[in-house]
Design a protein around this motif. Structure first.
Motif, PDB file in Angstrom:
ATOM      1  N   GLU A 217      47.400  44.556  56.420  1.00 35.17           N
ATOM      2  CA  GLU A 217      47.917  44.647  54.949  1.00 35.17           C
ATOM      3  C   GLU A 217      46.335  44.034  53.902  1.00 35.17           C
ATOM      4  O   GLU A 217      46.982  43.997  53.325  1.00 35.17           O
ATOM      5  CB  GLU A 217      48.362  43.376  55.312  1.00 35.17           C
ATOM      6  CG  GLU A 217      49.781  42.814  55.873  1.00 35.17           C
ATOM      7  CD  GLU A 217      50.117  41.664  56.198  1.00 35.17           C
ATOM      8  OE1 GLU A 217      51.616  41.751  56.821  1.00 35.17           O
ATOM      9  OE2 GLU A 217      49.959  40.289  56.084  1.00 35.17           O
ATOM     10  N   THR A 218      45.058  43.969  55.016  1.00 38.26           N
ATOM     11  CA  THR A 218      44.012  43.263  53.841  1.00 38.26           C
ATOM     12  C   THR A 218      42.688  44.627  53.503  1.00 38.26           C
ATOM     13  O   THR A 218      42.347  44.902  54.211  1.00 38.26           O
ATOM     14  CB  THR A 218      43.180  42.492  54.787  1.00 38.26           C
ATOM     15  OG1 THR A 218      43.960  41.413  54.553  1.00 38.26           O
ATOM     16  CG2 THR A 218      42.160  41.877  53.558  1.00 38.26           C
ATOM     17  N   ALA A 219      42.761  45.341  52.115  1.00 42.82           N
ATOM     18  CA  ALA A 219      41.690  46.572  51.890  1.00 42.82           C
ATOM     19  C   ALA A 219      40.658  45.940  51.871  1.00 42.82           C
ATOM     20  O   ALA A 219      40.188  43.921  51.757  1.00 42.82           O
ATOM     21  CB  ALA A 219      41.895  46.887  50.235  1.00 42.82           C
ATOM     22  N   PRO A 220      39.651  45.892  52.077  1.00 35.18           N
ATOM     23  CA  PRO A 220      39.679  47.479  52.871  1.00 35.18           C
ATOM     24  C   PRO A 220      39.887  47.841  53.978  1.00 35.18           C
ATOM     25  O   PRO A 220      39.669  49.700  54.189  1.00 35.18           O
ATOM     26  CB  PRO A 220      37.843  48.069  51.754  1.00 35.18           C
ATOM     27  CG  PRO A 220      37.839  46.896  52.459  1.00 35.18           C
ATOM     28  CD  PRO A 220      37.994  46.026  52.625  1.00 35.18           C
ATOM     29  N   ALA A 221      39.894  47.293  55.152  1.00 31.60           N
ATOM     30  CA  ALA A 221      40.291  48.128  55.737  1.00 31.60           C
ATOM     31  C   ALA A 221      41.212  49.078  56.192  1.00 31.60           C
ATOM     32  O   ALA A 221      41.912  49.288  56.905  1.00 31.60           O
ATOM     33  CB  ALA A 221      40.266  46.947  57.342  1.00 31.60           C
ATOM     34  N   ALA A 222      42.434  47.886  55.315  1.00 36.13           N
ATOM     35  CA  ALA A 222      43.551  48.644  55.629  1.00 36.13           C
ATOM     36  C   ALA A 222      44.076  50.224  55.757  1.00 36.13           C
ATOM     37  O   ALA A 222      45.115  50.699  56.184  1.00 36.13           O
ATOM     38  CB  ALA A 222      45.101  47.923  54.557  1.00 36.13           C
TER      39      ALA A 222
END
Length: 261
Positions: A234-239
């Motif tokens: 759900e979390t950028a920038p990993a998403a």
């Protein structure tokens, strides 16, 4: 009546003595206990995790959550290539069109021979001093008013801290087991803290190996696996890259070196 008068007289003498003693006592307000730590480390990756940190220390170490200002001039990123073949978290200088960011982590005291132990653990990084004014506490526990604060900065191929560093590649992938250690540590301080860590980390990419022990049944070894995966998804920038995470056998097939084909 005489006995009662004697008791009252004795009590008055005791009260007078106590008052006189208090009036002549030393003033202790503002004085600290001697022997307080004079060196602290700011950990922003696996050192956030209590179990990981304590595996290096000579005795268990308490840490407090803190944040480093963007004025320090670094970006937390996946840029430290370990000789064993994966990419760990490090600090690098901002690239073209990029700005330095705040970095959340933990601060903990280092005493005795522990500094040497942490230096050995962080071989390949350079220990550098952080200006005290560049740190802020993020809880009711505040940054210690005295002592030096250190951080480990990745060293590039030219020997310059924070420069000449490379992101994950097929040969030096992100390892889910390492990601788990970092985010499990961040979750010790709550999901918002963990989300901040993910959002302020750069260079996530598609070279992401799911090497968890029993990766198809992660709940056997990691009770936090679902929370970790939810945050990453759900979390950028990993998403954007979470969908690229591969099990070992699939990773090997898809990322085999051209020379070996």
């Amino acid at each position: 009546m005489q006995r009662r008068d004697l008791m009252i007289s004795g009590l008055a003498l005791l009260m007078a003595a106590a008052t006189a003693s208090g009036a002549g006592a030393a003033e202790w307000w503002g004085k600290k206990l001697p022997g307080q730590p004079q060196n602290f480390i700011f950990g922003y990756g696996s050192l956030i995790n209590t179990a990981s940190r304590n595996s290096t220390a000579s005795k268990p170490i308490d840490a407090i959550p803190v944040r480093v200002s963007a004025s320090v001039g670094y970006v937390r990123a996946w840029v430290d290539r370990a000789k064993s073949g994966f990419t760990a978290l490090g600090l690098r200088k901002p690239g073209a069109g990029e700005q330095a960011t705040t970095i959340n982590g933990v601060l903990y005291p280092v005493e005795g021979n522990d500094m040497g132990a942490f230096d050995a653990r962080e071989a390949g990084y350079k220990r550098m001093e952080v200006p005290r004014e560049a740190l802020e506490g993020v809880s009711w526990e505040q940054v210690p008013p005295e002592g030096k604060i250190w951080v480990y900065v990745s060293v590039g191929k030219d020997g310059v801290p924070g420069e000449g560093l490379q992101p994950p590649s097929a040969d030096y992938p992100l390892l889910q087991s390492y990601v788990d250690v970092v985010i499990d540590g961040a979750l010790e301080y709550g999901p918002d803290y963990a989300r901040e860590l993910i959002e302020t980390t750069a260079d996530w990419n598609r070279y992401w190996l799911n090497d968890r022990e029993l990766p198809r049944r992660p709940w056997v070894y990691d009770k936090n696996y679902a929370a970790v995966d939810k945050l990453l998804e759900e979390t950028a920038p990993a998403a954007p890259h979470f969908k690229d995470r591969l099990f070992p056998e699939v990773y090997a097939i898809r990322n085999v070196a051209p020379a070996a084909q």
